[in-house]
Structures are given as C-alpha cells and as structure tokens.
Design a protein around this motif. Sequence first.
Motif, short mmCIF file in Angstrom:
data_model
loop_
_atom_site.label_atom_id
_atom_site.label_comp_id
_atom_site.label_asym_id
_atom_site.label_seq_id
_atom_site.Cartn_x
_atom_site.Cartn_y
_atom_site.Cartn_z
N SER A 147 -2.99 5.61 -1.97
CA SER A 147 -1.66 6.35 -1.73
C SER A 147 -2.00 7.33 -0.29
O SER A 147 -3.21 7.78 -0.15
N SER A 148 -1.01 7.35 0.50
CA SER A 148 -1.32 8.49 1.65
C SER A 148 -0.11 9.52 1.82
O SER A 148 -0.40 10.62 1.88
N SER A 149 1.14 8.89 1.23
CA SER A 149 2.05 10.14 1.40
C SER A 149 3.16 9.84 0.19
O SER A 149 3.36 10.75 -0.48
N ASN A 150 3.71 8.61 0.33
CA ASN A 150 4.84 8.41 -0.85
C ASN A 150 4.55 8.26 -2.25
O ASN A 150 5.07 8.58 -3.04
N TYR A 203 0.88 -1.29 0.06
CA TYR A 203 0.06 -0.13 0.07
C TYR A 203 0.84 1.12 -0.05
O TYR A 203 2.05 1.20 0.78
N ASP A 204 0.47 2.28 -0.63
CA ASP A 204 1.16 3.67 -1.14
C ASP A 204 2.58 3.46 -1.49
O ASP A 204 3.66 3.86 -1.02
N THR A 205 2.56 2.43 -2.66
CA THR A 205 3.81 2.36 -3.09
C THR A 205 3.73 2.34 -4.84
O THR A 205 2.19 2.16 -5.15
N LYS A 217 1.80 9.63 -3.90
CA LYS A 217 0.75 10.56 -4.34
C LYS A 217 1.07 10.94 -5.66
O LYS A 217 2.21 11.30 -6.02
#
Length: 270
Positions: free
Chosen positions: A213-216, A131-133, A218
């Motif tokens: 995505s959450s931070s990395n 997740y978030d990659t 985006k």
Amino acid sequence: MRPGRLIGKIILAFAGFMAVFPLAWTAVNSLKNNVDIITRVPRLVFTPTFDNISYIIGRDSVMTGLYNSVISCGVAVLIGVMLGLPAAYAVARYPNRFAGDIQFFVLSLRFLPPVAVAIPLMVIWLQIGLYDTLPALIVTYSLLTISVIMWLAIPAFQAVPKEIEEAAFLDGYGAYSVFWRIALPVAARSLIGAVVFSFVLVWNEFLIALMLSSSNAKTLPIVASELSQQGMNVPWGILNASVVLLSLPPLLFLGVLSGFLNSVFRQKKT
C-alpha cells in the motif's frame, strides 16, 4: 495453602502483571499531555486530557486506516474460516499420501520472512493493476489466515473422537452433516482460538501492508507508525492514543468470541 501452590499463584500473578502493565501504562499515557510524559520521573498524578484521543478520532487518515484494517482483516479471516476449516477437516479425517506434504506446505508459509512473501505479491499486484487496493490486501491476508487456521485446526479435528463421528454415520448423517453438526461443535474451543490468533496476526501485520500500500489501502498500523516519524518532536500522547485504538479491535474481537464460546458451552451443560 501449600507453599508450591502459593508460589505458582505468585508467578502467575507476576506474569499477568507483566502482560497487562504495558497496556495499562499506554492507556494512562494517552490521557497525558506531552510534558507529563517526557519527564524523567514518571508522573502518577496529573490532569487528564482527552485531546489526544479526540485528535486521533478526528483525523481522516486514522479513520481510513481503521476502515481498511477492519475490512481487510475481517474478510480475510472469514475467507480463512470458510476455506481453512473444511480443508483442515479433510486432511485430519481423510488422510492420504499427500497429507504430510500439505501440512508441511501450510506450515512453511509461516517459515518465510514477510519480505519474501510481500515482494513477489507486490510485483503481481502492480502488473494486474491492483496494487494499493483492498482486494490485494484481502487476498494476501487470506493466504496467511488460511495457512494459520489449517495449521491449528488439523490437530483440533484429529482430537475429536472418531467414535462420535462413526455413530453419526450410523444414524444416517452424511459427511457434510458430520462436519457441521459433530466435528465443529466438539472442536469449537480450539477452533475459536485459531480464528482469534489468525485475526490478531493479520491485524498486527506491518511489513506486508507497508509494501502493498502507498496511500489508498494504508492500514491502521501503517498510519500509527507515521506518527513517530517526527524526530525529537514525537507527540507521545497522540502516539499512545493511536496504540490504544490499534489494540481495541483485537480485544473486542476476542471478547465477543469468548462470550460466544462461553454461552455455547453453558447451553451444552444445561
């Protein structure tokens, strides 16, 4: 000039104006200060400033979002081309009793709302630690590009005259050679349109990218949307500059492919 043709040209010119005007107005507003944008009467005469554009380019979050969008969308489109075009040709030229079901399944992927696709995939990526990659975004976007390219490429391959391919088989070409040397060049115009459409589709994707995505990881649409979450103090000049930046890659992608297509057809004519 005939009245009917004149009316048709006027309608086309009006439609073109309506399509280009929002983009042009956004580009103009990106060169304005905020006080010149929020006036009741639009200001056509103003002192241009490049502070908005320099602010956007200088932000690490924007550049990271641009990098994530280019990599995820570019790789997803490449995967869609490598897998979607051969699959579409196989369905178009070697139909079987499952061909109709395959086409319906491919089209049904676009019937589903994005949230119906994003939630199960979000659970999957969370469970396997992706997740978030970028790999998670690339695989998810590839599902969209493969389905769209197949959906648009099947009719394009069906429109290729079978006589040409049969003549190539008689000349000793194999199935793969016929696909690469005959079917692809003949259907190139429609296929390039399919590739461009799939790129624009995933480039503008917002909800799936937001949920995965959450931070990395985006993407640029997510980063641009965050600029408008400031209540009454929205920096409209900066927001318009981000929209210009968001619109440039699809336009450049379309221009490069259009130029390539024109050069190909120009060589064929000569």
